[in-house]
Design a protein around this motif. Sequence first.
Motif, PDB file in Angstrom:
ATOM      1  N   ASN A   5      26.104  39.059  31.670  1.00 32.95           N
ATOM      2  CA  ASN A   5      25.719  40.145  32.581  1.00 32.95           C
ATOM      3  C   ASN A   5      26.832  41.191  32.625  1.00 32.95           C
ATOM      4  O   ASN A   5      27.743  41.112  33.420  1.00 32.95           O
ATOM      5  CB  ASN A   5      25.477  39.540  33.974  1.00 32.95           C
ATOM      6  CG  ASN A   5      24.980  40.586  34.955  1.00 32.95           C
ATOM      7  OD1 ASN A   5      24.716  41.726  34.567  1.00 32.95           O
ATOM      8  ND2 ASN A   5      24.884  40.201  36.216  1.00 32.95           N
ATOM      9  N   ASP A 160      36.092  28.997  41.609  1.00 33.13           N
ATOM     10  CA  ASP A 160      35.825  29.676  42.868  1.00 33.13           C
ATOM     11  C   ASP A 160      34.923  30.884  42.592  1.00 33.13           C
ATOM     12  O   ASP A 160      34.800  31.323  41.460  1.00 33.13           O
ATOM     13  CB  ASP A 160      37.163  30.178  43.459  1.00 33.13           C
ATOM     14  CG  ASP A 160      37.101  30.354  44.975  1.00 33.13           C
ATOM     15  OD1 ASP A 160      35.983  30.275  45.539  1.00 33.13           O
ATOM     16  OD2 ASP A 160      38.154  30.583  45.581  1.00 33.13           O
ATOM     17  N   THR A 161      34.309  31.395  43.662  1.00 31.54           N
ATOM     18  CA  THR A 161      33.657  32.694  43.564  1.00 31.54           C
ATOM     19  C   THR A 161      34.730  33.723  43.858  1.00 31.54           C
ATOM     20  O   THR A 161      35.172  33.860  44.993  1.00 31.54           O
ATOM     21  CB  THR A 161      32.504  32.805  44.570  1.00 31.54           C
ATOM     22  OG1 THR A 161      31.520  31.829  44.228  1.00 31.54           O
ATOM     23  CG2 THR A 161      31.890  34.188  44.536  1.00 31.54           C
ATOM     24  N   SER A 162      35.167  34.406  42.854  1.00 32.09           N
ATOM     25  CA  SER A 162      36.302  35.284  43.006  1.00 32.09           C
ATOM     26  C   SER A 162      36.199  36.363  41.942  1.00 32.09           C
ATOM     27  O   SER A 162      35.216  36.451  41.223  1.00 32.09           O
ATOM     28  CB  SER A 162      37.583  34.453  42.860  1.00 32.09           C
ATOM     29  OG  SER A 162      38.716  35.247  42.998  1.00 32.09           O
ATOM     30  N   PHE A 163      37.219  37.170  41.844  1.00 30.25           N
ATOM     31  CA  PHE A 163      37.108  38.230  40.847  1.00 30.25           C
ATOM     32  C   PHE A 163      38.481  38.605  40.328  1.00 30.25           C
ATOM     33  O   PHE A 163      39.512  38.289  40.911  1.00 30.25           O
ATOM     34  CB  PHE A 163      36.419  39.456  41.455  1.00 30.25           C
ATOM     35  CG  PHE A 163      37.355  40.328  42.196  1.00 30.25           C
ATOM     36  CD1 PHE A 163      37.932  39.897  43.378  1.00 30.25           C
ATOM     37  CD2 PHE A 163      37.729  41.577  41.694  1.00 30.25           C
ATOM     38  CE1 PHE A 163      38.829  40.689  44.055  1.00 30.25           C
ATOM     39  CE2 PHE A 163      38.632  42.369  42.371  1.00 30.25           C
ATOM     40  CZ  PHE A 163      39.181  41.927  43.552  1.00 30.25           C
ATOM     41  N   MET A 300      42.940  46.606  43.535  1.00 33.74           N
ATOM     42  CA  MET A 300      43.854  45.479  43.252  1.00 33.74           C
ATOM     43  C   MET A 300      43.218  44.182  43.738  1.00 33.74           C
ATOM     44  O   MET A 300      42.454  44.164  44.697  1.00 33.74           O
ATOM     45  CB  MET A 300      45.193  45.663  43.983  1.00 33.74           C
ATOM     46  CG  MET A 300      46.090  46.736  43.398  1.00 33.74           C
ATOM     47  SD  MET A 300      47.738  46.709  44.193  1.00 33.74           S
ATOM     48  CE  MET A 300      47.351  47.346  45.816  1.00 33.74           C
ATOM     49  N   SER A 301      43.588  43.117  43.071  1.00 33.42           N
ATOM     50  CA  SER A 301      43.217  41.784  43.543  1.00 33.42           C
ATOM     51  C   SER A 301      44.359  41.245  44.397  1.00 33.42           C
ATOM     52  O   SER A 301      45.524  41.476  44.101  1.00 33.42           O
ATOM     53  CB  SER A 301      43.004  40.866  42.336  1.00 33.42           C
ATOM     54  OG  SER A 301      43.149  39.516  42.718  1.00 33.42           O
ATOM     55  N   MET A 302      44.015  40.562  45.484  1.00 33.32           N
ATOM     56  CA  MET A 302      45.053  39.961  46.324  1.00 33.32           C
ATOM     57  C   MET A 302      45.538  38.639  45.755  1.00 33.32           C
ATOM     58  O   MET A 302      46.476  38.043  46.274  1.00 33.32           O
ATOM     59  CB  MET A 302      44.517  39.698  47.740  1.00 33.32           C
ATOM     60  CG  MET A 302      44.113  40.930  48.520  1.00 33.32           C
ATOM     61  SD  MET A 302      45.469  42.123  48.706  1.00 33.32           S
ATOM     62  CE  MET A 302      46.677  41.100  49.533  1.00 33.32           C
ATOM     63  N   ALA A 304      47.326  35.747  43.803  1.00 31.62           N
ATOM     64  CA  ALA A 304      48.534  35.518  43.020  1.00 31.62           C
ATOM     65  C   ALA A 304      48.106  35.078  41.625  1.00 31.62           C
ATOM     66  O   ALA A 304      47.309  34.149  41.481  1.00 31.62           O
ATOM     67  CB  ALA A 304      49.376  34.426  43.671  1.00 31.62           C
ATOM     68  N   LYS A 308      49.029  29.824  38.938  1.00 30.70           N
ATOM     69  CA  LYS A 308      47.685  29.230  38.930  1.00 30.70           C
ATOM     70  C   LYS A 308      47.427  28.592  37.575  1.00 30.70           C
ATOM     71  O   LYS A 308      47.951  29.023  36.555  1.00 30.70           O
ATOM     72  CB  LYS A 308      46.643  30.308  39.229  1.00 30.70           C
ATOM     73  CG  LYS A 308      46.715  30.811  40.654  1.00 30.70           C
ATOM     74  CD  LYS A 308      45.404  31.459  41.087  1.00 30.70           C
ATOM     75  CE  LYS A 308      45.271  31.478  42.592  1.00 30.70           C
ATOM     76  NZ  LYS A 308      46.031  32.562  43.228  1.00 30.70           N
ATOM     77  N   ARG A 342      36.014  44.977  36.409  1.00 29.25           N
ATOM     78  CA  ARG A 342      35.987  43.896  37.402  1.00 29.25           C
ATOM     79  C   ARG A 342      35.184  42.734  36.833  1.00 29.25           C
ATOM     80  O   ARG A 342      34.052  42.926  36.396  1.00 29.25           O
ATOM     81  CB  ARG A 342      35.285  44.352  38.691  1.00 29.25           C
ATOM     82  CG  ARG A 342      36.136  45.154  39.638  1.00 29.25           C
ATOM     83  CD  ARG A 342      35.356  45.424  40.920  1.00 29.25           C
ATOM     84  NE  ARG A 342      36.127  46.231  41.853  1.00 29.25           N
ATOM     85  CZ  ARG A 342      36.275  47.544  41.762  1.00 29.25           C
ATOM     86  NH1 ARG A 342      35.696  48.217  40.783  1.00 29.25           N
ATOM     87  NH2 ARG A 342      37.012  48.195  42.653  1.00 29.25           N
ATOM     88  N   LEU A 344      33.551  39.228  37.984  1.00 30.40           N
ATOM     89  CA  LEU A 344      33.226  38.466  39.189  1.00 30.40           C
ATOM     90  C   LEU A 344      32.672  37.106  38.784  1.00 30.40           C
ATOM     91  O   LEU A 344      31.673  37.014  38.079  1.00 30.40           O
ATOM     92  CB  LEU A 344      32.191  39.239  40.005  1.00 30.40           C
ATOM     93  CG  LEU A 344      31.668  38.565  41.261  1.00 30.40           C
ATOM     94  CD1 LEU A 344      32.767  38.434  42.301  1.00 30.40           C
ATOM     95  CD2 LEU A 344      30.501  39.356  41.808  1.00 30.40           C
ATOM     96  N   HIS A 355      29.460  36.130  36.893  1.00 25.41           N
ATOM     97  CA  HIS A 355      28.276  36.621  37.612  1.00 25.41           C
ATOM     98  C   HIS A 355      27.976  38.040  37.170  1.00 25.41           C
ATOM     99  O   HIS A 355      26.829  38.392  36.894  1.00 25.41           O
ATOM    100  CB  HIS A 355      28.544  36.570  39.112  1.00 25.41           C
ATOM    101  CG  HIS A 355      27.413  37.049  39.944  1.00 25.41           C
ATOM    102  ND1 HIS A 355      26.265  36.317  40.123  1.00 25.41           N
ATOM    103  CD2 HIS A 355      27.244  38.205  40.636  1.00 25.41           C
ATOM    104  CE1 HIS A 355      25.434  36.990  40.899  1.00 25.41           C
ATOM    105  NE2 HIS A 355      25.996  38.143  41.218  1.00 25.41           N
ATOM    106  N   VAL A 356      29.004  38.828  37.101  1.00 26.60           N
ATOM    107  CA  VAL A 356      28.840  40.157  36.520  1.00 26.60           C
ATOM    108  C   VAL A 356      30.195  40.637  36.009  1.00 26.60           C
ATOM    109  O   VAL A 356      31.231  40.378  36.624  1.00 26.60           O
ATOM    110  CB  VAL A 356      28.260  41.180  37.527  1.00 26.60           C
ATOM    111  CG1 VAL A 356      29.142  41.299  38.765  1.00 26.60           C
ATOM    112  CG2 VAL A 356      28.097  42.558  36.904  1.00 26.60           C
TER     113      VAL A 356
END
Lengths: 402, 402, 402, 402
Positions: A5, A160-163, A300-302, A304, A308, A342, A344, A355-356
């Motif tokens: 997607n 996780d659901t994150s981006f 920006m992404s928060m 770290a 990770k 981005r 996601l 997801h996209v």
Amino acid sequence: MMIRNISVEGLDQIPIERQRIELVERKCLGHPDSLTDGIAESISRALSAAYLEECGTVLHHNTDQGEIVAGESRPKFGGGIIARPIYVLLSGRATKMFNGVDIPADTIAIEAARKYLRSVLPTLNLERDIVVDCRMGTGSTDLRDIFKSRDDCSLPRANDTSFGVGHAPFSETESIVKGVSAYLDETLRPKYPAIGQDVKIMGLRDGNTITLTLAVAMVDRYCSGLSEYIEIKDIVQERIEEVARKLTSRKVNVAVNTGDDYDRASIYLTVSGTSAEMGDDGSVGRGNRCNGLITPNRPMSMEATSGKNPINHIGKIYNLLATELAQECVAKVEGIEEIYIRLLSQIGNPIDHPHVASAQVLLKPGVGMKSVTPEIESIIDAGLENITSITERVIRGELATF
Amino acid sequence: MMIRNISVEGLDQIPIERQRIELVERKCLGHPDSLTDGIAESISRALSAAYLEECGTVLHHNTDQGEIVAGESRPKFGGGIIARPIYVLLSGRATKMFNGVDIPADTIAIEAARKYLRSVLPTLNLERDIVVDCRMGTGSTDLRDIFKSRDDCSLPRANDTSFGVGHAPFSETESIVKGVSAYLDETLRPKYPAIGQDVKIMGLRDGNTITLTLAVAMVDRYCSGLSEYIEIKDIVQERIEEVARKLTSRKVNVAVNTGDDYDRASIYLTVSGTSAEMGDDGSVGRGNRCNGLITPNRPMSMEATSGKNPINHIGKIYNLLATELAQECVAKVEGIEEIYIRLLSQIGNPIDHPHVASAQVLLKPGVGMKSVTPEIESIIDAGLENITSITERVIRGELATF
Amino acid sequence: MMIRNISVEGLDQIPIERQRIELVERKCLGHPDSLTDGIAESISRALSAAYLEECGTVLHHNTDQGEIVAGESRPKFGGGIIARPIYVLLSGRATKMFNGVDIPADTIAIEAARKYLRSVLPTLNLERDIVVDCRMGTGSTDLRDIFKSRDDCSLPRANDTSFGVGHAPFSETESIVKGVSAYLDETLRPKYPAIGQDVKIMGLRDGNTITLTLAVAMVDRYCSGLSEYIEIKDIVQERIEEVARKLTSRKVNVAVNTGDDYDRASIYLTVSGTSAEMGDDGSVGRGNRCNGLITPNRPMSMEATSGKNPINHIGKIYNLLATELAQECVAKVEGIEEIYIRLLSQIGNPIDHPHVASAQVLLKPGVGMKSVTPEIESIIDAGLENITSITERVIRGELATF
Amino acid sequence: MMIRNISVEGLDQIPIERQRIELVERKCLGHPDSLTDGIAESISRALSAAYLEECGTVLHHNTDQGEIVAGESRPKFGGGIIARPIYVLLSGRATKMFNGVDIPADTIAIEAARKYLRSVLPTLNLERDIVVDCRMGTGSTDLRDIFKSRDDCSLPRANDTSFGVGHAPFSETESIVKGVSAYLDETLRPKYPAIGQDVKIMGLRDGNTITLTLAVAMVDRYCSGLSEYIEIKDIVQERIEEVARKLTSRKVNVAVNTGDDYDRASIYLTVSGTSAEMGDDGSVGRGNRCNGLITPNRPMSMEATSGKNPINHIGKIYNLLATELAQECVAKVEGIEEIYIRLLSQIGNPIDHPHVASAQVLLKPGVGMKSVTPEIESIIDAGLENITSITERVIRGELATF
């Protein structure tokens, strides 16, 4: 095979270079926040290597935690002392036992942290001026389970659901800040060891004037007195101006250690070259984003990135990949003024199927979306297809995370 | 008197509600990152109160540091155990001696932290399941000096060249995430104590569909078994949907604890209601911004707001003020679709005179900049004039910081 | 000048060699309790040196505290790993500021501890397998005051009402235990590096049979397998028997690692040569007395000698002096079978004037008290007169404290 | 059944009451060393209870470790502050998992320690003035194995080749020191809460003069000023003299806080009633022996009794049993002036069969060994036969260990 997607949209906004105010910051390697980032990433790398060697696969860990608690120092020209040691707490979590094999995650972490500190802060006496402590946990069973099940499927699943987000190209101010940082590390410090590793560079562009404000921790043992301190400040100021001017036709001002007050003997002198010795704590993930900068004018992404796990942690992989994809698009596709990517995730989905994946493109005058969209889509698709390359290069230490 | 440098510009971009993808996250009070934020802010508040009482003025401190190292727990229906305590490290720095007066910053910090934890996590046994340790320093002489010199001038001077940012109004998704958080805390948990304080809410709007993904730590002692666990999950899911639907006409999906796998007995059950008990560490400044949200589609500051001193720390004051000013503009000025306010400081300048206060305005159709600019300028000017009100309300605990 | 209160009495008891049961123990250098003792004394020595250099006099400190918390290891033949690091907490207290001079007691302590560990445990990897932490305080104002006032008087004043005790000569069993310890350190380990530094020697004399029970931590990397392990045990056993037999005509049995159970693969194998790596904590003052032994058949002081300040701490000075005086008496005065010397201080009195210096003497057959008393009195008097020699030799590291 | 090796001998030495110098010391409950002892024993008791409840048997543990690192306080009449918290490190080791059952040893330890501190130091604010940290390990596999195997045999096997020692009756000075301690706790403090829990009693008998030197930590909040402080000191001094005189016909002198210097405002005032708040660290096993006293004129064991497991740790069981047996002999057998009992274990032997149980008896004039030996043997034999009663009473908290 499932189709990814991928969404490419035109963006209708003022390009960064034409916005009036632009702010760009970089905390160099010796800044307490960067030190924690570097330690966190070193540990992750050392653990990954140990897991690969012992178990043939990278096991669950996230060492994107940890804290540097500042010490107390009494710098003085010619060489002062650190009176209270810097305290480094390693936390996060890691798999310590797998299929009956012990992986000594705690001692691996300590070794990696000390080795990293030694390499980045050669002026710090690791035998006396720092305590590296470890309270690393083993993580919840759940997370470890999800991680383990990975063995069965072709690709890891998102944790996780994150981006993640990335942009390209760098603006002039961004390029200058990065260029100045590299110049300090590669050229100037080798000649002038009084220039400590802890430098904070703040770039402010107000219209066509770029002001670089540097806070440079000076190393006392390489500074015989105030006059040499001032001399080195002047050198830094002059050289940085030269370097910056090569990268822009705008007006450039450089200010070094503006807080100094010679009358009150208040200057930025340190024993070890980092402010962690005397008052500044550091935390993982509070400094540079994975492109090495803090850019409040950009999305920006928060998260770290450092520390990770590089297998399935979206906060790491997608930020790194989005940044690479944006750079690749700009390098390969004609007509892009700016691009924001981005990625996601959806928890539990294979990481190559976000997801996209969304690209927002600011085009150069006269260029249409149709002429860029297919290439961008193709670059993004290939990048996702090849996403484990991120993992591999992270483990090999080829990708910077801060 | 010096005129303030206030700039109001029109912004030509797609309003948030019409962008395809919007992501909004909130870490509720019991999330490890929020716990550290709350502790950091409690300590700053307690110190400020002590300084005021003992010395008549708030002295230098920054407690925007600290780390929660997760414990290990064995949750089970009806009530499990925490086997390894949560470890909380308080760091940062504070003035401990002033004009011959001792201020017991370390013990004040411990008391504030424990009191805060007690209030937020009534399910946590503070006598056995947590260690609150303290390694707070005293800060560098320099910084303390600058702080002290404040006494002579009318207003404190900025501690750094830095900035704060705020926006208004909240988008639908933002409002929903905040609304859901409040509903859980104020309405649902009092009825269903099984709902732990650690909830992470992820709101994803993809076009006109809003998906709320909640990770809710359930408290084992209030859950007799799997069927009750599922029952409560269903209740949460239904009620949240109701709440959300009142706030939007878009399609709403709510998913709770999607990682659960009943067959493998993998569910999100906790002893204390926070994931800090079993694997999730927390750090100050890695969670919500000062408006209570993480909003990657909006400009964000990387600065931790919680724990910073409310006197001259730009990373705290300007973020709070910018957010308030944006809200005030939207409330009082007709025709604003969106407004972004950035306050940029210059180290050493009085905090009411930022280097530039910039408002970027997205207007409603048919509205011109001329009709809004004077009012916005006036609101910003008045806000800066009255900037110490932020300080005062922070100290009184009237302003949320995360 | 005041006359010293010296009392010499005859003692009417069964000489140690004729008591049925005698128990003598020694914890060698690598034993966790001895490690803490050694660290404590190293720190005191390093601090004394720093004080002398910076301030011209030894300042108040007592570092007779500290704890070694065992790690976790997975020894295996050929070389195993330490999975959880040994944790060393340095505590106690020390003057950190004197007449405006900073003495970095914390970092001096860390350096001294690490240096000591490096010298005693060459098999321990200090970069990964140990954490040396420091929470040293500054002591109460009172104590520091008393210490400071010393400058005015000729001799330091006793810090406490306390006492020291010493005896001579060593019994056969005592001599053997000390001899065996020295033989292991000086002769056997250099040849057989598999013999770890952590050896506990228990000597039990039951009538005319002396049984030496040794617990020897073997170093895994120097042991290829069980057969080599057993071989080295046998060597230790044989050589120790030889050594012991040279020192006595009594029957000697030597047992090494009696807890071993080969069938269950339960042997005393370590990675680093100390049991601190896997389960045995250590504390200052819980091991050997200042003569290097634990001798339940003899009067003993409970005071930790190691780490105490060598200027005015009775628990250190009087134990060392009493032991020296007893040895000197036996060496110089004919007719002494056994002598026990107790020095009792009175808080605040000059240390060369104890409340009472008491010698209890067991005479050889045919000897009368009159023929020994004057010489003993004179030796004790001279020793007290010259008491600061103890201080000086302690600082120079010439006197063992454990 | 095997016959026990019990040896009863006559002892030919000067009875304690006729020796010229006798020294007896007691560190009361609030002394830092006693605090650690009490914490260690509380933890062992709490663990034993938990093991019994969860597993039906007491599992391996030894919590005879731990350290109190002093804080920093600013006492003042009417109530001062503790500026730096007392830090308590719990270490030692305990079984945390047994047959699939988790025993949360760490959190049990923290709870026990805090509860104990709360009961002993009601004046200490546990919410702010103390940090209770835990780094307890799990012990080596070996030791745990030996412990487990116990299930098969009738009696536990000795953990070590070690010994315990006890004597009876108490000398006058010993009785006085214990009596004074009890009087302070039970009678005087309830009336005068200014008398802190940290009292050190030093009893020196020089011939027929007994001098009691007390160091009493006064609690500032219960002391309005210097005159009240002096008043309470006088009360303590007078009452203690009265108490002591009831117990002896010898001359008694009592001195309280002899280090006080009113001119220099140097007095023994504390915020919490313990010197741990301002400079005195504490360690397990460095204070009272298991009879509550430190008695350098008597044989003593160096082993810490507190915190050791009550199942098979000789250092605990044999010291407690030897003391009880000596008291029983004196109570039941006519003609004993003094008795010393030593129990010597052999590692691996059942604890009721020591290598040797030796009684040394000093007879009253006119009494012969034959008339006492059989009874003493019989008492010792019965005590060994019934040795698990020690274990049971320790677990129930009926036996003091320090």
